[in-house]
Scaffold this active site. Structure first.
Site, mmCIF file in Angstrom:
data_model
loop_
_atom_site.group_PDB
_atom_site.id
_atom_site.type_symbol
_atom_site.label_atom_id
_atom_site.label_comp_id
_atom_site.label_asym_id
_atom_site.label_seq_id
_atom_site.Cartn_x
_atom_site.Cartn_y
_atom_site.Cartn_z
ATOM 1 N N ASP A 121 -34.608 -8.988 14.264
ATOM 2 C CA ASP A 121 -34.291 -10.180 15.288
ATOM 3 C C ASP A 121 -32.734 -10.030 15.702
ATOM 4 O OD1 ASP A 121 -36.758 -10.784 15.036
ATOM 5 O OD2 ASP A 121 -36.420 -12.818 13.995
ATOM 6 N N HIS A 136 -41.369 -12.366 12.556
ATOM 7 C CA HIS A 136 -40.000 -12.588 12.352
ATOM 8 C C HIS A 136 -39.469 -11.700 11.157
ATOM 9 C CE1 HIS A 136 -39.470 -16.801 14.181
ATOM 10 N NE2 HIS A 136 -40.418 -16.221 14.855
ATOM 11 N N GLU A 186 -34.214 -15.040 7.052
ATOM 12 C CA GLU A 186 -35.665 -15.564 6.779
ATOM 13 C C GLU A 186 -35.511 -16.298 5.373
ATOM 14 O OE1 GLU A 186 -37.790 -15.669 9.123
ATOM 15 O OE2 GLU A 186 -36.757 -14.194 10.388
ATOM 16 N N GLU A 231 -47.060 -21.549 4.927
ATOM 17 C CA GLU A 231 -46.488 -21.588 6.040
ATOM 18 C C GLU A 231 -45.373 -20.713 6.621
ATOM 19 O OE1 GLU A 231 -46.613 -24.040 4.098
ATOM 20 O OE2 GLU A 231 -48.057 -25.687 4.756
ATOM 21 N N ASP A 240 -28.949 -12.738 11.294
ATOM 22 C CA ASP A 240 -30.221 -13.775 11.145
ATOM 23 C C ASP A 240 -30.886 -13.797 9.840
ATOM 24 O OD1 ASP A 240 -32.657 -15.156 12.781
ATOM 25 O OD2 ASP A 240 -33.556 -13.593 11.647
#
Length: 233
Positions: free
Chosen positions: A155, A150, A9, A52, A7
């Protein structure tokens, strides 16, 4: 078979638009069982973190300021993933960022033939249901209580459990096929049962008295159907 769950980010949604990877987490599976080997790294994206994106993963400019550039750990990551299949949730997104970062540091991209997408698998298996990682954890009873925000490694660890369930559950790793051969050499009847005394079969034929009662019952019937077809004896 070795597989890698991973995963990422990022600073946003578009590597072509200048967004960068800021974290990657990889979990090694062998025959769909976690081996305990992982790869985890944070990266300085070289650009400000949009608010965000920070709200999603909590990685701030201050936190990432002393982290290495992706290229500084690229070879270590490449060695870890080797030539194994790579599994991700919404894998097109993660592959896009991974290959973008590899290209920026002049490394070969990962071939898309190695890509396995658990989002696509979930949509096929449970059409019309929710397919987010949170929703799949709930569906399969995977504990996600530590997932406040997250995080790439967390994850990936959650996704590893979801992937096992999507591909048949833990029964895959029980080794039933390997044990089938030796099992055939064992006696089909337990030894204790084989030593029990053999009991004579119970009689099931009618006794003479039961035959007589049956004939009397038949004789008492008025105009039975079979009289139309049987000649008198």
């Amino acid at each position: 078979m070795r597989e890698i769950i991973f995963d990422t980010e990022t600073t946003g949604l578009s590597p072509a638009g200048g967004d960068r990877m800021v974290e990657i987490g990889c979990v090694e599976l062998f025959n769909r069982v976690e081996t305990g080997r992982t790869f985890h790294a944070y990266f300085n994206p070289g650009r400000p973190m949009p608010s965000e994106a920070e709200a999603v993963h909590g990685l701030s400019d201050v936190f990432l300021s002393d982290k290495p550039q992706f290229g500084e750990r690229a070879d270590e990551l490449i060695d870890f993933i080797a030539d194994s299949p790579l599994i991700a949730h919404n894998a097109t997104f993660d592959f896009g960022f991974l290959n973008h970062e590899l290209g920026l540091c002049l490394r070969d991209p990962v071939c898309l033939s190695r890509m396995i997408c658990t989002l696509a698998m979930a949509r096929t298996r449970h059409p019309g249901a929710k397919h987010s990682l949170d929703a799949l954890c709930t569906r399969f009873g995977v504990d996600r209580s530590q997932r406040v925000k997250h995080g790439a490694l967390l994850d990936a660890q959650l996704l590893a459990q979801v992937y096992v369930e999507l591909t048949g559950g833990r029964q895959i790793g029980l080794g039933l096929v390997a044990e089938a051969g030796p099992a055939l050499d064992r006696p089909l009847v337990p030894a204790a049962a084989a030593q029990r005394p053999v009991r004579a079969p119970r009689p099931h034929s009618a006794s003479p008295a039961e035959d007589e009662r049956h004939r009397g019952f038949i004789a008492a019937m008025a105009s039975p159907l079979w009289d139309r077809y049987l000649a008198p004896i």
